[in-house]
Every structure is written in structure tokens, then in C-alpha cells.
Design a protein around this motif. Structure first.
Motif, PDB file in Angstrom:
ATOM      1  N   ALA A  29      12.615  30.613 -53.389  1.00  0.00           N
ATOM      2  CA  ALA A  29      13.127  31.301 -52.384  1.00  0.00           C
ATOM      3  C   ALA A  29      12.123  31.682 -51.107  1.00  0.00           C
ATOM      4  N   PHE A  30      10.902  31.744 -51.432  1.00  0.00           N
ATOM      5  CA  PHE A  30      10.034  31.757 -50.434  1.00  0.00           C
ATOM      6  C   PHE A  30       9.826  30.509 -49.681  1.00  0.00           C
ATOM      7  N   ALA A  31       9.743  29.368 -50.407  1.00  0.00           N
ATOM      8  CA  ALA A  31       9.616  28.029 -49.794  1.00  0.00           C
ATOM      9  C   ALA A  31      10.736  27.715 -48.943  1.00  0.00           C
ATOM     10  N   GLN A  32      11.874  27.849 -49.675  1.00  0.00           N
ATOM     11  CA  GLN A  32      13.037  27.255 -49.149  1.00  0.00           C
ATOM     12  C   GLN A  32      13.528  28.483 -47.804  1.00  0.00           C
ATOM     13  N   GLY A  33      13.425  29.685 -48.050  1.00  0.00           N
ATOM     14  CA  GLY A  33      13.618  30.605 -47.041  1.00  0.00           C
ATOM     15  C   GLY A  33      12.898  30.332 -45.580  1.00  0.00           C
ATOM     16  N   VAL A  34      11.539  30.462 -45.906  1.00  0.00           N
ATOM     17  CA  VAL A  34      10.549  30.200 -44.703  1.00  0.00           C
ATOM     18  C   VAL A  34      10.657  28.893 -44.108  1.00  0.00           C
ATOM     19  N   GLY A  35      10.905  27.910 -45.261  1.00  0.00           N
ATOM     20  CA  GLY A  35      11.001  26.473 -44.591  1.00  0.00           C
ATOM     21  C   GLY A  35      12.404  26.107 -44.011  1.00  0.00           C
ATOM     22  N   TYR A  36      13.453  26.836 -44.125  1.00  0.00           N
ATOM     23  CA  TYR A  36      14.799  26.414 -43.497  1.00  0.00           C
ATOM     24  C   TYR A  36      14.472  27.109 -42.058  1.00  0.00           C
ATOM     25  N   LEU A  37      14.046  28.104 -42.012  1.00  0.00           N
ATOM     26  CA  LEU A  37      13.708  28.947 -40.639  1.00  0.00           C
ATOM     27  C   LEU A  37      12.884  28.108 -39.869  1.00  0.00           C
ATOM     28  N   ILE A  38      11.911  27.829 -40.414  1.00  0.00           N
ATOM     29  CA  ILE A  38      10.895  26.867 -39.533  1.00  0.00           C
ATOM     30  C   ILE A  38      11.678  25.642 -38.949  1.00  0.00           C
ATOM     31  N   SER A  39      12.659  25.146 -39.688  1.00  0.00           N
ATOM     32  CA  SER A  39      13.409  23.786 -39.250  1.00  0.00           C
ATOM     33  C   SER A  39      14.335  24.041 -38.164  1.00  0.00           C
ATOM     34  N   ILE A  40      14.907  25.357 -37.864  1.00  0.00           N
ATOM     35  CA  ILE A  40      15.950  25.614 -37.084  1.00  0.00           C
ATOM     36  C   ILE A  40      15.562  24.880 -35.605  1.00  0.00           C
ATOM     37  N   PRO A  41      14.366  25.088 -34.954  1.00  0.00           N
ATOM     38  CA  PRO A  41      14.155  24.414 -33.609  1.00  0.00           C
ATOM     39  C   PRO A  41      14.007  23.155 -33.440  1.00  0.00           C
ATOM     40  N   GLY A  42      13.640  22.271 -34.514  1.00  0.00           N
ATOM     41  CA  GLY A  42      13.483  20.867 -34.435  1.00  0.00           C
ATOM     42  C   GLY A  42      14.699  20.027 -33.867  1.00  0.00           C
ATOM     43  N   PRO A  43      15.703  19.973 -34.639  1.00  0.00           N
ATOM     44  CA  PRO A  43      16.832  19.175 -34.138  1.00  0.00           C
ATOM     45  C   PRO A  43      17.357  19.725 -32.711  1.00  0.00           C
ATOM     46  N   ILE A  44      17.092  20.954 -32.175  1.00  0.00           N
ATOM     47  CA  ILE A  44      17.625  21.293 -31.002  1.00  0.00           C
ATOM     48  C   ILE A  44      16.465  20.777 -30.038  1.00  0.00           C
ATOM     49  N   LEU A  45      15.215  20.716 -30.233  1.00  0.00           N
ATOM     50  CA  LEU A  45      14.247  20.270 -29.282  1.00  0.00           C
ATOM     51  C   LEU A  45      14.275  18.803 -29.390  1.00  0.00           C
ATOM     52  N   VAL A  46      14.730  18.104 -30.185  1.00  0.00           N
ATOM     53  CA  VAL A  46      15.008  16.714 -30.135  1.00  0.00           C
ATOM     54  C   VAL A  46      15.981  16.240 -29.028  1.00  0.00           C
ATOM     55  N   GLY A  47      17.139  17.076 -29.152  1.00  0.00           N
ATOM     56  CA  GLY A  47      18.078  17.082 -28.310  1.00  0.00           C
ATOM     57  C   GLY A  47      17.851  17.427 -27.040  1.00  0.00           C
ATOM     58  N   THR A  48      17.025  18.439 -26.726  1.00  0.00           N
ATOM     59  CA  THR A  48      16.548  18.721 -25.548  1.00  0.00           C
ATOM     60  C   THR A  48      15.717  17.701 -24.626  1.00  0.00           C
ATOM     61  N   LEU A  49      14.679  17.156 -25.426  1.00  0.00           N
ATOM     62  CA  LEU A  49      13.813  16.208 -25.206  1.00  0.00           C
ATOM     63  C   LEU A  49      14.769  14.940 -24.726  1.00  0.00           C
ATOM     64  N   TYR A  50      15.468  14.626 -25.390  1.00  0.00           N
ATOM     65  CA  TYR A  50      16.429  13.296 -25.043  1.00  0.00           C
ATOM     66  C   TYR A  50      17.291  13.569 -23.942  1.00  0.00           C
ATOM     67  N   GLU A  51      17.892  14.811 -23.724  1.00  0.00           N
ATOM     68  CA  GLU A  51      18.748  15.094 -22.465  1.00  0.00           C
ATOM     69  C   GLU A  51      17.721  15.133 -21.265  1.00  0.00           C
ATOM     70  N   SER A  52      16.403  15.485 -21.396  1.00  0.00           N
ATOM     71  CA  SER A  52      15.566  15.690 -20.150  1.00  0.00           C
ATOM     72  C   SER A  52      14.952  14.204 -20.094  1.00  0.00           C
ATOM     73  N   THR A  53      14.796  13.407 -20.735  1.00  0.00           N
ATOM     74  CA  THR A  53      13.962  12.219 -20.451  1.00  0.00           C
ATOM     75  C   THR A  53      15.009  11.194 -20.327  1.00  0.00           C
ATOM     76  N   GLY A  54      16.362  11.154 -20.981  1.00  0.00           N
ATOM     77  CA  GLY A  54      17.258  10.234 -21.013  1.00  0.00           C
ATOM     78  C   GLY A  54      16.927   8.718 -21.730  1.00  0.00           C
ATOM     79  N   GLY A  55      15.956   9.180 -22.493  1.00  0.00           N
ATOM     80  CA  GLY A  55      15.532   8.050 -23.575  1.00  0.00           C
ATOM     81  C   GLY A  55      14.934   8.447 -25.020  1.00  0.00           C
ATOM     82  N   TRP A  56      14.774   7.749 -26.032  1.00  0.00           N
ATOM     83  CA  TRP A  56      14.396   8.235 -27.130  1.00  0.00           C
ATOM     84  C   TRP A  56      12.688   7.969 -27.606  1.00  0.00           C
ATOM     85  N   TYR A  57      11.813   7.519 -26.505  1.00  0.00           N
ATOM     86  CA  TYR A  57      10.539   7.207 -26.872  1.00  0.00           C
ATOM     87  C   TYR A  57       9.926   8.969 -27.109  1.00  0.00           C
TER      88      TYR A  57
END
Length: 436
Positions: A377-405
Motif C-alpha cells: 500500500a505504501f509503495a504503490q500509493g506513494v509511487g502512483y502519486l509521484i508518477s502523476i506529473p510525469g506524463p503531463i510534463l512530457v506533453g508540456t515539453l513536447y508542446e513547448s518545443t515542438g519536438g521530442w529531444y
């Protein structure tokens, strides 16, 4: 048998005399009708539950545009929908040990299968965005508690076969992920083209799992409290039933950090790798197949890896090898995404196999089922909360730079803390020794 498994067996035997170690049959039930079937039936139940833990999410992606159009869902809400699974997994996952102590892990997983069945079936009739989101959250609540407690069920009832059973669980989970992603659209088309039918269809598989779990609980008759091995009040000693100050354990925090890093990479990959290939000139149909390769490679690996990892005193070698695959895969996607498309998909898929490795380590880093429940419960609960911003940040970086580097550089850089934290989590330690 590994040192960790020997220690696990000893502590389970000492703390829980009501069950013969290594079997799924409680002592005193051998003469009951159907008792001999309990072990195989519980293994089937675990596999069926695992098949249903990802279609709630992966069946929606291919049909999201149709759902948005029919329910008049805004782009902002649709974007937030990608974060809902991690939020639910984190929040509801924390409640799982409490529920398991009160009712027993098998009963709670059965209820989880019921929530998945009801949520998936009912959301296909939703007439508004709000109702659709609420019913999706109901299904994801069932997924969350099952995520946490299935490793507990495995630790409790298969203490000498943790590796093979985690392998079966991980393989079935990966198969369900790939199956929903690959077949939802064709099945929807074959059944008339309605997204409601395409999403609701997965409730049938969930109902089958629910039926098997209900039969298993009925045959066992040992669902509640300490009898279920959830670390209830009746279990004796810190190895079996004591509530741990889990936040004091460095191993628990390392497991949470490792889980969060790998979950971030996995969700970012599932959400964006098709777009990476399409932006490089790969056709939409081929990019879909490549995504299926990323997910499908984990099916056989998820069965083999936990067996290999459970045989070792620690799992540091696997932490490093899987991260190295990820670095190579992301580098290839950045430099020549179309030229080595199949190789990069294979390497990224192997990197995502850190998930079954994490589940295996959760089962090995605690001596008892109660300890596994709290650590899971601790590892998955904390771990999933940690993971929330990641995919959103990837999308934000892609939109702001127009590329995948830059997005791919971020995903590759994330593997550095994943390795450093994973090396700590992979050491042969027990959370009871640190947090008892």
C-alpha cells in the motif's frame, strides 16, 4: 530456495500456525468438499483478476475521441482523464491494508472485482461527462485495492512460490493491457461501432473474474481478520500482525521511489510513444503495432523475471539491466526513431518490465503477509502519486518545443534516480527490521 524465501517461510510458519506453508489450503480444511481445488482455483483467480486491472484504462484510449464527441467532453477534461488512474491508485491504495485487516484480503479483492464489473458496465450507459468520470473512478477503486492486495494474497497463500505466482500475475496483467489496447477497436466495429458496447464489453471479463473469486471465498470461509492473513489483531508478533511505522523504513521509501520512477516512465511511454513514431513519419497503423510490441514484450518477460529475481538475495543486477535498456531505447527514439523503430520498441518494452520486478521486490522485502500489505500500500500509493506529473510534463515539453529531444531527454534522465533508488530498494532487507 533463496535466503529471502527461507526467511519468509519460517516467519509465516511461526506467525500463522493455521496454515501449511507453501499451500493455498488452510489447516483443517482438507476434508471439506472442493478443498483440494482451492490452490489451483486461487491461482486461476489471481490470473483472472490481473487480466482485469488494465482494460479499464487501455480500452478507453482508442475510443476516447468518440466518447468525447458523444459526451461533449472538453479537451481539458480529457487530458485530466489520463491522470485519474494514478490518482485513484494512490488514494484508494492507501485504504487497502485497513480493509484487509477488517475483512481479509481475499474478500477485499473480490469486492474490487465487483467494483470493476459494476463501474465498467455502468459507465457504458453514462449520459454525461460527470457520471462517466464517477463510474470510471468506481472501477479504478476496484483496480487500486486489487493492485495492492493481490501480492498480499500471493505472499499469504503461496509463501514458497512467490516468484512463480508474481510471474503469473504480472504476465496476466501485461496480457490484459495488450489485449484491451489491440482488440477494443476491432471488437467495437464488429459489434456495431458504438463506443458504449466497446467499453461495456470488458465488464464480461470482469464478471468472470468476480464469479471465480466469489467461489474461492465461499470455499475458503476464512476471509476476515487475522484468519485471512492480513495482519489482523489475532496474528502474533511483528513478523505477522503488528502495524508497522512503515514511513520509518528506508526500504519502504526506496520501494515507493522506485515504483514512482518506473510508473512515470511506463505511463509516459504508453501515452506518447505512438505520437513519437507518427511524428517521425511512421504510419498510424504501424505506430499502433509498435505500441502493442512495447506492451506485449512484457508478457513473457513478466513470467520469467520474477522467478529469476526471487532466486537471488538481492535484485540490483536487474535494476541496472532494465534501466540500461531504457536508456538505449530513448536514445534511439531521439536519434533515429523510424530507422530502428522495432528495436527501440523492444528496448523500451524491456525497460517497462521494472513493474513486475517491483512487485516481486515488494513480496520479498517483508517477512509476512501483513508486512507485504503495508509495504504494498505504501509503495504503490506513494509511487502512483509521484508518477502523476510525469506524463503531463512530457506533453508540456513536447508542446513547448515542438519536438521530442527534450521530452525523451527527461525520460532518459529519470532512469538515473530510478537506478540509484532501485539499488537501495533491491538490497536484501526487511521492512519489519526498520519499522517494527
Amino acid at each position: 530456495m533463496s535466503t529471502a524465501e527461507k526467511t519468509t517461510k519460517h516467519s509465516d510458519d511461526a506467525g500463522d500456525p493455521g496454515e501449511t506453508a507453501g499451500t493455498a489450503e488452510p489447516a483443517g480444511t482438507a476434508d471439506r468438499p472442493g478443498a483440494r481445488l482451492l490452490g489451483p482455483l486461487l491461482a486461476v483467480a489471481v490470473a483472472l483478476a490481473a487480466l482485469n486491472l488494465r482494460p479499464v484504462v487501455t480500452s478507453l484510449g482508442p475510443l476516447l475521441s468518440r466518447v468525447r464527441g458523444d459526451l461533449h467532453m472538453s479537451a481539458a477534461v480529457a487530458g485530466a482523464l489520463t491522470a485519474v488512474p494514478s490518482v485513484c491508485f494512490g488514494l484508494f491504495g492507501f485504504a487497502s491494508p485497513v480493509l484487509a485487516r477488517r475483512f481479509g484480503p481475499t474478500v477485499v479483492v473480490t469486492a474490487g472485482m465487483g467494483a470493476i464489473t459494476a463501474g465498467v458496465a455502468a459507465r457504458s450507459f453514462a449520459g454525461s461527462t460527470a457520471v462517466f468520470l464517477v463510474l470510471t473512478a468506481v472501477a479504478l477503486a476496484g483496480v487500486a485495492v486489487s493492485n495492492v492486495l493481490i501480492p498480499v494474497v500471493i505472499k499469504r497463500y503461496f509463501p514458497q512460490r512467490v516468484g512463480p505466482m508474481i510471474g503469473l500475475y504480472s504476465m496476466a496483467l501485461s496480457l490484459g493491457t495488450s489485449l484491451a489496447a489491440a482488440t477494443t477497436v476491432p471488437l467495437t466495429g464488429a459489434l456495431g461501432g458504438s463506443w458504449r458496447v466497446g467499453l461495456g464489453l470488458w465488464a464480461v471479463l470482469a464478471a468472470l473474474a468476480l464469479l471465480v473469486w466469489v467461489v474461492t471465498v465461499a470455499l475458503r470461509r476464512d476471509g476476515r481478520g487475522s484468519a485471512a492473513g492480513a495482519g489482523g489483531a489475532g496474528a502474533a508478533g511483528p513478523a505477522s500482525g503488528e502495524r508497522l511505522a512503515i514511513a520509518r523504513s528506508r526500504t519502504a521509501w526506496a520501494m515507493a521511489g522506485f515504483f514512482g520512477c518506473q510508473a512515470t516512465g511506463a505511463y509516459a511511454t504508453m501515452g506518447w510513444i505512438s505520437q513519437i513514431y507518427q511524428d517521425a513519419g511512421v504510419s498510424a497503423s504501424t505506430s499502433g503495432v509498435l505500441l502493442a510490441v512495447v506492451m506485449a514484450i512484457s508478457v513473457p518477460v513478466s513470467f520469467v523475471l520474477p522467478n529469476l529475481a526471487a532466486r537471488r538475495g538481492d535484485q540490483r543486477l536487474f535494476v541496472v539491466v532494465l534501466a540500461a535498456c531504457g536508456v538505449a531505447g530513448y536514445l534511439g527514439l531521439a536519434l533515429a526513431p523510424a530507422g530502428g523503430a522495432w528495436l527501440w520498441a523492444l528496448l523500451v518494452g524491456l525497460s517497462n518490465c521494472a513493474f513486475p520486478l517491483t512487485l516481486t521486490m515488494i513480496g520479498l522485502r517483508a517477512r509476512s503477509a501483513g508486512g507485504v500489505a503495508q509495504l504494498s500500500a505504501f509503495a504503490q500509493g506513494v509511487g502512483y502519486l509521484i508518477s502523476i506529473p510525469g506524463p503531463i510534463l512530457v506533453g508540456t515539453l513536447y508542446e513547448s518545443t515542438g519536438g521530442w529531444y527534450l521530452p525523451l531527454a527527461f525520460m532518459g534522465a529519470l532512469l538515473v534516480p530510478q537506478v540509484l533508488i532501485g539499488l537501495r530498494a533491491a538490497r536484501n532487507r526487511f521492512v519489519e527490521d526498520e519499522a517494527g
